[in-house]
Design a protein around this motif. Structure first.
Motif, PDB file in Angstrom:
ATOM      1  N   MET A   1       6.830   0.621   1.934  1.00 54.57           N
ATOM      2  CA  MET A   1       6.679   1.535   0.801  1.00 54.57           C
ATOM      3  C   MET A   1       5.397   2.333   0.988  1.00 54.57           C
ATOM      4  O   MET A   1       4.300   1.790   0.848  1.00 54.57           O
TER       5      MET A   1
ATOM      6  N   LYS B   1       5.365  -9.547   2.501  1.00 49.13           N
ATOM      7  CA  LYS B   1       4.119  -9.654   1.740  1.00 49.13           C
ATOM      8  C   LYS B   1       4.298 -10.653   0.604  1.00 49.13           C
ATOM      9  O   LYS B   1       5.363 -10.652  -0.005  1.00 49.13           O
TER      10      LYS B   1
ATOM     11  N   ASP C   1       3.877  -0.317   6.980  1.00 43.70           N
ATOM     12  CA  ASP C   1       4.288  -0.723   5.636  1.00 43.70           C
ATOM     13  C   ASP C   1       5.587   0.000   5.304  1.00 43.70           C
ATOM     14  O   ASP C   1       5.861   1.091   5.807  1.00 43.70           O
TER      15      ASP C   1
ATOM     16  N   GLU D   1      -0.746   1.720   6.148  1.00 47.03           N
ATOM     17  CA  GLU D   1      -0.731   0.901   4.922  1.00 47.03           C
ATOM     18  C   GLU D   1      -1.500   1.634   3.838  1.00 47.03           C
ATOM     19  O   GLU D   1      -2.644   2.008   4.046  1.00 47.03           O
ATOM     20  N   ASP D   2      -0.853   1.840   2.691  1.00 49.80           N
ATOM     21  CA  ASP D   2      -1.499   2.631   1.639  1.00 49.80           C
ATOM     22  C   ASP D   2      -2.332   1.804   0.666  1.00 49.80           C
ATOM     23  O   ASP D   2      -3.099   2.360  -0.110  1.00 49.80           O
ATOM     24  N   GLU D   3      -2.160   0.481   0.687  1.00 55.85           N
ATOM     25  CA  GLU D   3      -3.002  -0.344  -0.194  1.00 55.85           C
ATOM     26  C   GLU D   3      -4.357  -0.500   0.477  1.00 55.85           C
ATOM     27  O   GLU D   3      -4.505  -1.238   1.445  1.00 55.85           O
TER      28      GLU D   3
HETATM   29 CA    CA Z   1       2.741   0.228   0.268  1.00 55.47          CA
END
Ligand code: CA
Length: 224
Positions: free
Chosen positions: A53, A101, A51, A7-9
């Motif tokens: 994206m 989400k 995730d 997860e990049d967030e």
């Molecule tokens: Ca993302």
């Protein structure tokens, strides 16, 4: 249970990592697609929370490549997109479940527990046999004649449900409830899709069992 979170967030990743660790899961985190895929390919994870994206490489591509390499970790897809086409694409790529989400942490934990229960009951190693068809829930494998067919977790769950109710009609709603339980985002189309997948994998001539469509109601495993 060992979990990989991709997860990049950062804030979401931190929050999820904290909650998962608090719930006694072993958690590793990757913040981009390339690193995530590298870690996932180790094959040591029971579950990957992926995730869609992601910088570097997007989730669907990663998942396809993992499945092509024989990585069997259960995968929960995180997606902000909620169209049917996107859901099907994720499931088609080999996801076992997905969350739209924003989601509640309770919902995520419930799904992790469900996947965990699944693998735990599978550890009992009970094979189910009807006719020439054997299902091994532990390995997610169906066998008939000299052929062994790999199933996804959802396919194996669906086949197990049908086999345990051999000769009885199950409505699409019953199947939806039993396999996807608390997932409000999934509808009966999903049941139809997975029935289609199973039929494609199980040759009725060789299995001696078939999944009959009961028009307007649901499905029934017959024969054997
Ligand atoms: Ca993302």
């Amino acid at each position: 249970m060992r979990i990989l979170l991709v997860e990049d967030e950062q804030r979401l990743a931190d929050a999820l990592e904290y909650i998962l660790k608090k719930n006694k899961f072993a958690v590793d985190v990757a913040f981009d697609g390339i690193t995530g895929q590298d870690m996932a390919e180790s094959g040591i994870y029971d579950l990957i929370i992926l995730d869609r994206m992601l910088p570097g490489k997007e989730g669907v591509t990663i998942l396809r490549e993992l499945r092509a390499k024989g990585i069997k970790s259960a995968v929960i897809f995180l997606t902000a997109r909620d169209t049917i086409a996107n859901k099907v694409e994720g499931l088609d790529a080999g996801a076992d479940d997905y969350l739209i989400k924003p989601f509640s942490t309770e919902e995520l934990l419930a799904r992790i527990r469900a996947l965990g229960r699944r693998s735990q009951s599978s550890l009992l190693g009970d094979k189910i046999i009807i006719g020439a068809l054997t299902l091994d829930p532990l390995r997610c494998e169906a066998a008939y004649g000299n052929e062994t067919v790999k199933l996804t977790i959802k396919e194996a769950q669906l086949l197990e449900l049908l086999m345990r109710n051999h000769g009885q009609v199950l409505t699409k709603e019953q199947i939806l409830d039993r396999i996807w339980g608390f997932d409000n985002e999934v509808d009966v189309n999903c049941v139809e899709i997975y029935i289609y997948y199973l039929r494609r994998k199980l040759d009725p001539q060789k299995c001696k069992v078939r999944i009959d469509t009961i028009r307007g109601i649901g499905y029934c495993l017959n024969g054997g």
